[in-house]
Design an enzyme around this catalytic site. Structure first.
Site, PDB file in Angstrom:
ATOM      1  N   ASP A 134       0.567  -1.485  -0.075  1.00  0.00           N
ATOM      2  CA  ASP A 134       0.222  -0.157  -0.273  1.00  0.00           C
ATOM      3  C   ASP A 134       1.218   1.528   0.330  1.00  0.00           C
ATOM      4  O   ASP A 134       0.680   2.008   0.554  1.00  0.00           O
ATOM      5  CB  ASP A 134      -0.784   0.154   0.942  1.00  0.00           C
ATOM      6  CG  ASP A 134       0.227  -0.137   2.704  1.00  0.00           C
ATOM      7  OD1 ASP A 134       0.912  -0.898   2.545  1.00  0.00           O
ATOM      8  OD2 ASP A 134      -0.058   0.432   3.505  1.00  0.00           O
ATOM      9  N   VAL A 153       0.381   5.135  -1.989  1.00  0.00           N
ATOM     10  CA  VAL A 153      -0.167   5.817  -1.841  1.00  0.00           C
ATOM     11  C   VAL A 153       0.752   6.917  -1.570  1.00  0.00           C
ATOM     12  O   VAL A 153       0.532   8.403  -1.110  1.00  0.00           O
ATOM     13  CB  VAL A 153      -1.653   5.500  -1.249  1.00  0.00           C
ATOM     14  CG1 VAL A 153      -2.179   7.303  -0.168  1.00  0.00           C
ATOM     15  CG2 VAL A 153      -2.827   5.635  -2.074  1.00  0.00           C
ATOM     16  N   TYR A 165       0.107   2.158  15.402  1.00  0.00           N
ATOM     17  CA  TYR A 165       1.756   3.274  16.152  1.00  0.00           C
ATOM     18  C   TYR A 165       1.359   3.922  16.319  1.00  0.00           C
ATOM     19  O   TYR A 165       0.299   5.328  16.475  1.00  0.00           O
ATOM     20  CB  TYR A 165       2.462   3.635  14.433  1.00  0.00           C
ATOM     21  CG  TYR A 165       2.456   2.515  13.728  1.00  0.00           C
ATOM     22  CD1 TYR A 165       3.848   1.505  14.108  1.00  0.00           C
ATOM     23  CD2 TYR A 165       1.712   2.158  12.310  1.00  0.00           C
ATOM     24  CE1 TYR A 165       3.620   0.237  12.844  1.00  0.00           C
ATOM     25  CE2 TYR A 165       2.015   1.543  11.937  1.00  0.00           C
ATOM     26  CZ  TYR A 165       2.637   0.995  11.782  1.00  0.00           C
ATOM     27  OH  TYR A 165       3.143  -0.595  11.135  1.00  0.00           O
ATOM     28  N   LYS A 218      -1.293  -5.435  14.709  1.00  0.00           N
ATOM     29  CA  LYS A 218       0.079  -5.249  13.744  1.00  0.00           C
ATOM     30  C   LYS A 218       0.622  -3.404  14.350  1.00  0.00           C
ATOM     31  O   LYS A 218       0.426  -2.760  14.777  1.00  0.00           O
ATOM     32  CB  LYS A 218       0.036  -4.650  12.046  1.00  0.00           C
ATOM     33  CG  LYS A 218       1.193  -3.992  11.422  1.00  0.00           C
ATOM     34  CD  LYS A 218       1.585  -3.755   9.974  1.00  0.00           C
ATOM     35  CE  LYS A 218       2.984  -3.256   9.331  1.00  0.00           C
ATOM     36  NZ  LYS A 218       2.153  -3.435   8.567  1.00  0.00           N
ATOM     37  N   GLY A 256       7.825  -4.166  10.011  1.00  0.00           N
ATOM     38  CA  GLY A 256       9.279  -4.944   9.062  1.00  0.00           C
ATOM     39  C   GLY A 256       9.891  -3.533   9.759  1.00  0.00           C
ATOM     40  O   GLY A 256      11.342  -3.169   9.159  1.00  0.00           O
ATOM     41  N   GLY A 257       8.912  -2.026   9.504  1.00  0.00           N
ATOM     42  CA  GLY A 257       9.723  -0.463   9.792  1.00  0.00           C
ATOM     43  C   GLY A 257      11.240  -0.195   8.665  1.00  0.00           C
ATOM     44  O   GLY A 257      10.697  -1.361   7.147  1.00  0.00           O
ATOM     45  N   GLY A 302       6.792  -4.738   4.646  1.00  0.00           N
ATOM     46  CA  GLY A 302       6.416  -4.779   3.321  1.00  0.00           C
ATOM     47  C   GLY A 302       8.088  -4.654   2.232  1.00  0.00           C
ATOM     48  O   GLY A 302       8.037  -5.089   2.086  1.00  0.00           O
ATOM     49  N   ARG A 303       8.838  -3.026   2.431  1.00  0.00           N
ATOM     50  CA  ARG A 303       9.686  -2.548   1.543  1.00  0.00           C
ATOM     51  C   ARG A 303      10.785  -3.930   2.080  1.00  0.00           C
ATOM     52  O   ARG A 303      12.002  -3.823   1.103  1.00  0.00           O
ATOM     53  CB  ARG A 303      10.172  -1.548   2.535  1.00  0.00           C
ATOM     54  CG  ARG A 303       9.219  -0.754   1.149  1.00  0.00           C
ATOM     55  CD  ARG A 303       9.823   0.695   1.934  1.00  0.00           C
ATOM     56  NE  ARG A 303       9.501   1.489   3.032  1.00  0.00           N
ATOM     57  CZ  ARG A 303       8.456   2.427   3.760  1.00  0.00           C
ATOM     58  NH1 ARG A 303       9.351   3.460   2.828  1.00  0.00           N
ATOM     59  NH2 ARG A 303       8.567   2.497   4.447  1.00  0.00           N
TER      60      ARG A 303
END
Length: 266
Positions: free
Chosen positions: A26, A29, A146, A177, A202-203, A230-231
């Protein structure tokens, strides 16, 4: 739990151990079409082949990523967003509905909440309303929780992370999460205070694979339910191999050395 929600949860989790590997896609965006998010069909195919349980994306992306073949994978539609260009990037706005997700064949929905932001009250209201609406449809909710705002000194502080997880749980999320707190001992305090599955983020992009595998291993040993990364996955040189190794840790309780041996195989 409604039967529909139970069925959907089993589509995005390992029904035998209640653990989960989600790969969020995501980021477009927020930061635009970064590496790994251009050819979405290829990315989804790679993480699916590695054994990920679900991918997570905004409502416009399934038309760019549906493959029509290959290994099946769960779909989570993300319903909130903001851009890095905004003067208040931590303020997330609702950009989709549960009904949008249902029309797309989604197995779950997700929302991002930044506690401590000046607009926290709006995001909390959105989280509560979403969980109520999703409950009407038997749709699971993953809440990305977060702590980011003027009063937050350390978003990885164990007490802060535990508070984030607790807010998500108490307002109705089915999966929460959060950031990893840095050690199994401190992260256990997070998982023990939350009666729904807790997965780690994952940070920032990590320098090496072992650090990621170690973090995932330690979080699971502390009662975590897996990961939503993600990354560090979709920008990896070999996402399939990395997800396959992480899957062994999450779903088969492999240790770090075993997972790294698999990573290093030709």
């Amino acid at each position: 739990m409604l039967l529909g929600k139970a069925v959907r949860m089993e589509r995005i989790m390992n029904r035998d151990n209640g653990r989960i590997i989600v790969v969020p896609l995501d980021h477009g965006v927020t930061v635009g079409p970064i590496y790994g998010l251009v050819d979405l069909r290829s990315t989804v195919n790679q993480v699916a082949e590695g054994g990920a349980n679900a991918v997570l994306m905004h409502k416009g992306l399934p038309r760019c990523s549906h493959r029509g073949k290959g290994r099946d994978i769960g779909l989570i539609i993300h319903l909130s967003g903001s851009t890095a260009m905004s003067p208040i990037p931590n303020a997330k706005s609702m950009v989709g509905t549960v009904e949008d997700a249902i029309k797309l064949g989604a197995d779950a929905v997700s929302i991002h909440v930044n506690l401590g932001d000046e607009t926290e009250k709006n995001m909390l209201a959105d989280l509560g309303a979403l969980c109520s609406r999703a409950g009407d449809w038997g749709m699971p909710v993953l809440a990305m929780m977060y702590a980011r705002g003027p009063k937050i000194k350390d978003e990885y502080d164990p007490g802060v992370v535990a508070h984030c997880a607790r807010v998500g749980m108490e307002l109705g999320a089915d999966i929460v999460k959060v950031n990893y707190t840095g050690s199994p001992e401190t992260f256990r305090n997070v998982t023990e205070a939350c009666c729904v599955p807790v997965v780690i983020a994952g940070g920032p992009k990590m320098d090496n694979d072992r650090d990621l595998v170690q973090m995932v291993h330690d979080s699971v040993q502390a009662g975590g339910a897996g990961l939503s990364v993600g990354r560090n996955i979709f920008q990896h040189a070999d996402p399939t191999k990395l997800v396959r190794s992480l899957s062994k840790v999450v779903h088969h309780d492999w240790n770090v050395d075993q997972a790294m041996e698999l990573m290093n195989e030709p």
